[in-house]
Design an enzyme around this catalytic site. Structure first.
Site, mmCIF file in Angstrom:
data_model
loop_
_atom_site.group_PDB
_atom_site.id
_atom_site.type_symbol
_atom_site.label_atom_id
_atom_site.label_comp_id
_atom_site.label_asym_id
_atom_site.label_seq_id
_atom_site.Cartn_x
_atom_site.Cartn_y
_atom_site.Cartn_z
ATOM 1 N N ALA A 33 1.666 2.443 -5.910
ATOM 2 C CA ALA A 33 1.880 2.773 -4.465
ATOM 3 C C ALA A 33 2.977 3.718 -4.564
ATOM 4 O O ALA A 33 3.488 4.150 -5.476
ATOM 5 C CB ALA A 33 2.116 1.575 -3.573
ATOM 6 N N HIS A 34 3.030 4.363 -3.305
ATOM 7 C CA HIS A 34 4.108 5.399 -3.094
ATOM 8 C C HIS A 34 5.447 4.982 -3.395
ATOM 9 O O HIS A 34 5.804 3.935 -3.279
ATOM 10 C CB HIS A 34 3.750 5.923 -1.724
ATOM 11 C CG HIS A 34 4.266 5.107 -0.681
ATOM 12 N ND1 HIS A 34 5.404 4.669 -0.316
ATOM 13 C CD2 HIS A 34 3.354 4.119 0.081
ATOM 14 C CE1 HIS A 34 5.291 3.962 0.785
ATOM 15 N NE2 HIS A 34 4.098 3.372 1.085
#
Length: 344
Positions: free
Chosen positions: A240-241
């Protein structure tokens, strides 16, 4: 591709016992070896096969002692498994040694590339892209605007690299991988509706990183999602980010790492592990498959379970868990005996 025993021995710095002119065109397991194939023996469990194999060449350790005559040509080396791996690497380099620009493909005029570029059919290179030497972009791959890719990088067919991504040297991006797609950023309003939060960061991938097929790495909301040098990511992983993965960490398939989590160096994370966001995992941590990590983890911990805890405690607890049916039977029997005594 044909290779003579003499050529292979030269590559591996080995000694030939047999015909130096015998040729091979394929690799095979020792139990499946056929004429024209090359195999190896390193595991004593498979020793019996060397006396019957039809493989033309077999790589063995120099100290191996034969109990019966053999018919295959031998190449004797210090470590047969290591030498066979070296040969696989060499074979792969030869097989993947493509160059040239196939048509139809597209590269923007503002983009640049180094020497010995391979650009496959229907590949797309956006604006202001910088490609190093010996980069290979296979058919149907997509590279967005402002991407920077170093030397000796392979992007296999169907991979997608979004804008502003930075990739170092000697990286491999397998088919279907997506690097730099938007992070999962949404904000609910008073109506319960979700509004997208713009993801304006990027992804940075350092040198010698392997990214498996179907793996996705999200761009950061701000700043960078960072995959440090030597990281190995299996197939179908979600990063994820704003995640950061430390040097030489290996992660197996179907693992998911939520946003802003930092993973240390030299960690080993099994398949189907779930890791929550905004935590820190230390160096040299080992996580067993299907575990759920919901807290920060110190250096050198070994974890299992969901929620995960130390492997030693997990194994002790699991013994009791397996014995629960027997324990319940005993408990029920004791209750019956106790009730019977009360009636008496």
């Amino acid at each position: 591709m044909k290779f003579k025993a003499s050529q292979i021995a030269e590559i591996l710095e080995g000694e030939i016992q047999g015909d130096p002119e015998v040729e091979v065109t394929q690799l095979a397991k020792i139990e499946e070896g056929e004429a024209g194939s090359l195999t190896f023996l390193s595991n004593p469990k498979y020793e019996s096969f060397i006396y019957d194999t039809n493989a033309s060449i077999c790589i063995v350790n120099k100290d191996f002692v034969f109990e019966k005559p053999i018919k295959t040509t031998l190449i004797k080396v210090e470590d047969s498994y290591k030498s066979f791996t070296t040969l696989l690497e060499y074979y792969n380099q030869v097989k993947l040694n493509k160059s040239g620009i196939e048509q139809p493909s597209f590269m923007a005029e503002s983009s640049t590339h180094g020497e010995n570029l391979y650009l496959g059919t229907f590949a797309y290179i956006g604006n202001n892209v910088k490609l190093g030497d010996n980069v290979k972009v296979y058919p149907n791959a997509y590279i967005g605007d402002n991407v920077v890719i170093g030397d000796n990088v392979i992007v296999f067919g169907g991979a997608k690299i979004y804008s502003e991504t930075i990739i170092g040297n000697y990286c491999v991006i397998q088919s279907g991988a997506v690097v730099g797609s938007d992070g999962f950023g949404f904000m609910p309003n008073e109506k319960g509706e979700y509004k997208k939060v713009p993801q304006i960061g990027n992804v940075i991938i350092e040198d010698h990183v392997d990214i498996g097929a179907g793996t996705t790495i999200d761009r950061a909301t701000l700043g960078s999602t960072i995959i440090r040098k030597g990281v190995k990511l299996d197939n179908q992983i979600q990063i994820a980010h704003n995640v950061e993965i430390g040097e030489h960490t290996a992660i197996a398939a179907q693992t998911g790492v939520a946003g802003s989590t930092k993973i240390g160096k030299n960690c080993i994370i099994g398949g189907q592990v779930g890791i929550v966001g905004h935590i820190r995992i230390g160096d040299r941590v080992k996580v067993q498959a299907q575990s759920g990590i919901g807290r920060s983890v110190k250096d050198d911990e070994i974890l299992q379970g969901s929620p995960a805890f130390s492997l030693g405690k997990f194994n002790k607890s699991y013994v009791h868990f397996k014995n629960l049916p027997n324990s319940m039977d005993r408990l029920n029997q004791l209750e019956k005996q106790q009730n019977s005594k009360k009636k008496d």
